[in-house]
Write an enzyme that holds these catalytic residues in place. Sequence first.
Site, PDB file in Angstrom:
ATOM      1  N   SER A   1       0.822  -1.224   0.000  1.00 43.32           N
ATOM      2  CA  SER A   1       0.000   0.000   0.000  1.00 43.32           C
ATOM      3  C   SER A   1       0.849   1.263   0.000  1.00 43.32           C
ATOM      4  O   SER A   1       0.445   2.295   0.530  1.00 43.32           O
ATOM      5  CB  SER A   1      -0.912   0.003   1.237  1.00 43.32           C
ATOM      6  OG  SER A   1      -0.132  -0.121   2.430  1.00 43.32           O
ATOM      7  N   GLY A   2       2.042   1.198  -0.621  1.00 37.91           N
ATOM      8  CA  GLY A   2       2.873   2.388  -0.767  1.00 37.91           C
ATOM      9  C   GLY A   2       2.611   3.081  -2.091  1.00 37.91           C
ATOM     10  O   GLY A   2       1.558   2.904  -2.716  1.00 37.91           O
TER      11      GLY A   2
ATOM     12  N   ALA B   1       3.823   2.701  -5.163  1.00 40.78           N
ATOM     13  CA  ALA B   1       3.600   1.867  -6.348  1.00 40.78           C
ATOM     14  C   ALA B   1       2.216   1.229  -6.327  1.00 40.78           C
ATOM     15  O   ALA B   1       1.480   1.269  -7.318  1.00 40.78           O
ATOM     16  CB  ALA B   1       4.681   0.785  -6.438  1.00 40.78           C
TER      17      ALA B   1
ATOM     18  N   LYS C   1       0.346  -5.470   4.888  1.00 39.99           N
ATOM     19  CA  LYS C   1       0.595  -6.465   5.943  1.00 39.99           C
ATOM     20  C   LYS C   1       0.515  -5.879   7.343  1.00 39.99           C
ATOM     21  O   LYS C   1       0.433  -6.615   8.311  1.00 39.99           O
ATOM     22  CB  LYS C   1       1.911  -7.191   5.713  1.00 39.99           C
ATOM     23  CG  LYS C   1       3.191  -6.525   6.072  1.00 39.99           C
ATOM     24  CD  LYS C   1       4.289  -7.584   5.871  1.00 39.99           C
ATOM     25  CE  LYS C   1       5.656  -7.095   6.179  1.00 39.99           C
ATOM     26  NZ  LYS C   1       6.666  -8.128   5.958  1.00 39.99           N
TER      27      LYS C   1
ATOM     28  N   TRP D   1       8.587   6.745   4.683  1.00 40.49           N
ATOM     29  CA  TRP D   1       9.889   7.019   5.289  1.00 40.49           C
ATOM     30  C   TRP D   1      10.791   7.863   4.387  1.00 40.49           C
ATOM     31  O   TRP D   1      11.850   8.329   4.818  1.00 40.49           O
ATOM     32  CB  TRP D   1      10.601   5.705   5.608  1.00 40.49           C
ATOM     33  CG  TRP D   1       9.979   4.910   6.703  1.00 40.49           C
ATOM     34  CD1 TRP D   1       8.646   4.662   6.888  1.00 40.49           C
ATOM     35  CD2 TRP D   1      10.647   4.233   7.771  1.00 40.49           C
ATOM     36  NE1 TRP D   1       8.450   3.867   7.988  1.00 40.49           N
ATOM     37  CE2 TRP D   1       9.665   3.589   8.553  1.00 40.49           C
ATOM     38  CE3 TRP D   1      11.996   4.100   8.130  1.00 40.49           C
ATOM     39  CZ2 TRP D   1       9.980   2.829   9.678  1.00 40.49           C
ATOM     40  CZ3 TRP D   1      12.298   3.335   9.252  1.00 40.49           C
ATOM     41  CH2 TRP D   1      11.301   2.718  10.017  1.00 40.49           C
TER      42      TRP D   1
ATOM     43  N   GLY E   1      13.906  12.526   1.155  1.00 37.20           N
ATOM     44  CA  GLY E   1      14.495  13.403   0.147  1.00 37.20           C
ATOM     45  C   GLY E   1      13.524  14.007  -0.834  1.00 37.20           C
ATOM     46  O   GLY E   1      13.188  15.187  -0.760  1.00 37.20           O
TER      47      GLY E   1
ATOM     48  N   GLU F   1      20.862  16.494  -4.996  1.00 32.78           N
ATOM     49  CA  GLU F   1      21.378  15.380  -4.204  1.00 32.78           C
ATOM     50  C   GLU F   1      22.560  14.734  -4.922  1.00 32.78           C
ATOM     51  O   GLU F   1      22.844  15.038  -6.082  1.00 32.78           O
ATOM     52  CB  GLU F   1      20.267  14.346  -3.933  1.00 32.78           C
ATOM     53  CG  GLU F   1      19.147  14.901  -3.074  1.00 32.78           C
ATOM     54  CD  GLU F   1      18.083  13.879  -2.723  1.00 32.78           C
ATOM     55  OE1 GLU F   1      17.334  14.122  -1.780  1.00 32.78           O
ATOM     56  OE2 GLU F   1      18.002  12.838  -3.400  1.00 32.78           O
TER      57      GLU F   1
ATOM     58  N   ASP G   1       9.343  -9.954   1.035  1.00 34.94           N
ATOM     59  CA  ASP G   1       8.224 -10.884   0.850  1.00 34.94           C
ATOM     60  C   ASP G   1       7.880 -11.109  -0.623  1.00 34.94           C
ATOM     61  O   ASP G   1       7.728 -12.241  -1.077  1.00 34.94           O
ATOM     62  CB  ASP G   1       6.976 -10.361   1.583  1.00 34.94           C
ATOM     63  CG  ASP G   1       7.221 -10.128   3.062  1.00 34.94           C
ATOM     64  OD1 ASP G   1       8.108 -10.787   3.623  1.00 34.94           O
ATOM     65  OD2 ASP G   1       6.523  -9.287   3.648  1.00 34.94           O
TER      66      ASP G   1
ATOM     67  N   HIS H   1      22.883   3.491   2.567  1.00 37.10           N
ATOM     68  CA  HIS H   1      22.820   4.945   2.670  1.00 37.10           C
ATOM     69  C   HIS H   1      23.992   5.400   3.532  1.00 37.10           C
ATOM     70  O   HIS H   1      24.239   4.842   4.597  1.00 37.10           O
ATOM     71  CB  HIS H   1      21.498   5.398   3.304  1.00 37.10           C
ATOM     72  CG  HIS H   1      21.212   6.842   3.071  1.00 37.10           C
ATOM     73  ND1 HIS H   1      21.898   7.851   3.712  1.00 37.10           N
ATOM     74  CD2 HIS H   1      20.321   7.463   2.251  1.00 37.10           C
ATOM     75  CE1 HIS H   1      21.438   9.016   3.296  1.00 37.10           C
ATOM     76  NE2 HIS H   1      20.481   8.807   2.415  1.00 37.10           N
TER      77      HIS H   1
ATOM     78  N   ARG I   1      26.089   7.420  -3.826  1.00 37.06           N
ATOM     79  CA  ARG I   1      26.017   6.845  -2.490  1.00 37.06           C
ATOM     80  C   ARG I   1      27.018   5.719  -2.231  1.00 37.06           C
ATOM     81  O   ARG I   1      27.536   5.582  -1.131  1.00 37.06           O
ATOM     82  CB  ARG I   1      24.593   6.312  -2.234  1.00 37.06           C
ATOM     83  CG  ARG I   1      23.596   7.422  -2.049  1.00 37.06           C
ATOM     84  CD  ARG I   1      22.186   6.882  -1.916  1.00 37.06           C
ATOM     85  NE  ARG I   1      21.260   7.974  -1.651  1.00 37.06           N
ATOM     86  CZ  ARG I   1      19.950   7.826  -1.559  1.00 37.06           C
ATOM     87  NH1 ARG I   1      19.412   6.643  -1.727  1.00 37.06           N
ATOM     88  NH2 ARG I   1      19.168   8.854  -1.298  1.00 37.06           N
TER      89      ARG I   1
ATOM     90  N   HIS J   1      19.928   0.567   2.795  1.00 32.06           N
ATOM     91  CA  HIS J   1      18.899   1.560   2.518  1.00 32.06           C
ATOM     92  C   HIS J   1      17.943   1.171   1.393  1.00 32.06           C
ATOM     93  O   HIS J   1      16.764   1.505   1.438  1.00 32.06           O
ATOM     94  CB  HIS J   1      19.577   2.881   2.160  1.00 32.06           C
ATOM     95  CG  HIS J   1      18.632   4.009   1.897  1.00 32.06           C
ATOM     96  ND1 HIS J   1      17.728   4.455   2.843  1.00 32.06           N
ATOM     97  CD2 HIS J   1      18.453   4.793   0.797  1.00 32.06           C
ATOM     98  CE1 HIS J   1      17.032   5.461   2.340  1.00 32.06           C
ATOM     99  NE2 HIS J   1      17.432   5.683   1.102  1.00 32.06           N
TER     100      HIS J   1
ATOM    101  N   ARG K   1      21.353   2.806  -7.336  1.00 34.66           N
ATOM    102  CA  ARG K   1      20.252   3.742  -7.577  1.00 34.66           C
ATOM    103  C   ARG K   1      20.703   5.177  -7.386  1.00 34.66           C
ATOM    104  O   ARG K   1      21.299   5.524  -6.366  1.00 34.66           O
ATOM    105  CB  ARG K   1      19.095   3.440  -6.620  1.00 34.66           C
ATOM    106  CG  ARG K   1      17.955   4.437  -6.707  1.00 34.66           C
ATOM    107  CD  ARG K   1      16.841   4.055  -5.769  1.00 34.66           C
ATOM    108  NE  ARG K   1      17.186   4.222  -4.375  1.00 34.66           N
ATOM    109  CZ  ARG K   1      17.005   5.344  -3.667  1.00 34.66           C
ATOM    110  NH1 ARG K   1      16.515   6.417  -4.255  1.00 34.66           N
ATOM    111  NH2 ARG K   1      17.309   5.402  -2.386  1.00 34.66           N
TER     112      ARG K   1
ATOM    113  N   SER L   1      13.748   6.574  -6.778  1.00 34.80           N
ATOM    114  CA  SER L   1      12.957   5.427  -6.290  1.00 34.80           C
ATOM    115  C   SER L   1      11.459   5.708  -6.271  1.00 34.80           C
ATOM    116  O   SER L   1      10.663   4.915  -6.793  1.00 34.80           O
ATOM    117  CB  SER L   1      13.433   4.994  -4.903  1.00 34.80           C
ATOM    118  OG  SER L   1      13.493   6.106  -4.033  1.00 34.80           O
TER     119      SER L   1
END
Length: 526
Positions: free
Chosen positions: A12-13, A15, A34, A44, A47, A112, A215, A236, A283, A344, A379, A384
């Site tokens: 449920s983020g 994407a 979940k 979370w 940036g 960044e 998962d 990170h 990074r 990260h 990345r 992301s």
Amino acid sequence: MKQTADVLIVGSGAAGLTAALNLAETHKVAVIAKGALGEGATSWAQGGIAAVLEKGDSFVSHVEDTMIAGAGLNDRHVVEHVVEEAPRAIQRLIDLGVPFATDGDALHLTREGGHSHRRIVHVADATGYAVQQALETAAAKHPNITLVPDMVAVDLITGRHAKDFSTSGAVHGLYAYNRKKKRVEALTGRATILATGGAGRTYLYSTAPRGATGDGIAMAWRAGCRISNMEFMQFHPTCLYNLEVKNFLITEAVRGEGGLLKNPKTGERFMPAYDKRGELAPRDIVARAIDNEIKRDGLDFVWLDISHREPEFVREHFPNIYDKLRGLGIDITREPIPVVPAQHYTCGGVLVDLHGCTDAPGLYAAGEVTQSGLHGANRLASNSLLECLVFGEAAARHITANWDQLPAATDVRPWDESRVTDSDEEVVIAQTWGEIRRFMWNYVGIVRTTKRLERAKHRIDLLRQEVAEYYKHFRVTPDLIELRNLVEVADLIIRSALGRHESRGLHYTLDCPGLLPEAKDTILVP
């Protein structure tokens, strides 16, 4: 068995909810989380989101920055597609009410590491939370979207689970553990989208949320899908070093706005000795530099110092970080922040095409769970959330356009618990989880050797046997489900790392410090 929804979305983020909103105009969608809906990695993300919006910037420049960060392993066609979609993705979020920071009439853009221009749109230092809230609010209002929290995915339902047994490999939904009812239920749909995030909790130190146990990657692997580039775990560079507060990320934008990395022993800045880009290097380079400083001088941490900037500027740009650290006795306008690297982001995952299609008919994937070709061996910062938005929409479009070709609904067998009992050895789960995370950190971390990887492989082979035996005899619980996936994913990471005989991007081995002439993906086949 009655179909649960037209389309099932696991996660449920950004994407998952992007896919849901794009599908809901024509289909009934169920979004499975979940835990609580906003507990994933999207919330979370501090940036921001990278997009070409500044005068003088270009798609070509963003593409090249992404390719350079990815050490040439990216799929250029995918990178070009995602970069060109970025401005439209940002506009869709603005339309949903995301309150991006502005500078006059224009969006405020920060910079960044690895970016040649200012192209990061943000909401102070809590962009992910703002994006999550906007998407969640829109999804909750839509009559065709059902949000289902507290459902822990166990396994994908394939033809092997159908009453009319089939070896087609098609996916018809999933089995999920209902936390409230304490039982496993079969959820079915014409299409299933994995948007489950990464596998950060495979490591002892990680900025990832508690549920990032790989998962979706493990379930797709067990269902017969190829997994790619799992050796590329991004660390990170700047996670807060604090014995009480774990996993608090200090955003890349602190360095983008002038923050300097210093050795506490000497008080001197050290990044220019490692890379001409200094603190704005990608990074992997910054994380290895910090790791080297810590190991060489026996340090617990290094300093990240932005106290030379105006106090008002620091408080305005990083209000959440300022408040959090102030509560821990650190005033970032006057003193440096103690930081260490931490796992990260998972750059590898389920292999997908430009439409988010996996190897299994009826199964799609989007976001950190995938290896789409965007990130390559490392990345680029703030690509992301962008990937989540672009591929969430792409999967939805492909499902809608190809609805009649998707696997037909089938009757599936209910979950069978007739040969298992309740566990009386829960301590085994906690012990095994802790053991995996420790040896993954020590043996499969920022700097690797073949000997360390072989030791890790030996340990994971034994633990896989133990967990498989445990899984056979006892009823599933959320902790056992996660441990089973964690063991599977750790094995995939180790196997992938052992198979790469070079140092490229995030995979750095002392035994093979150079680059091979040709950049090739690692692809594991079930």
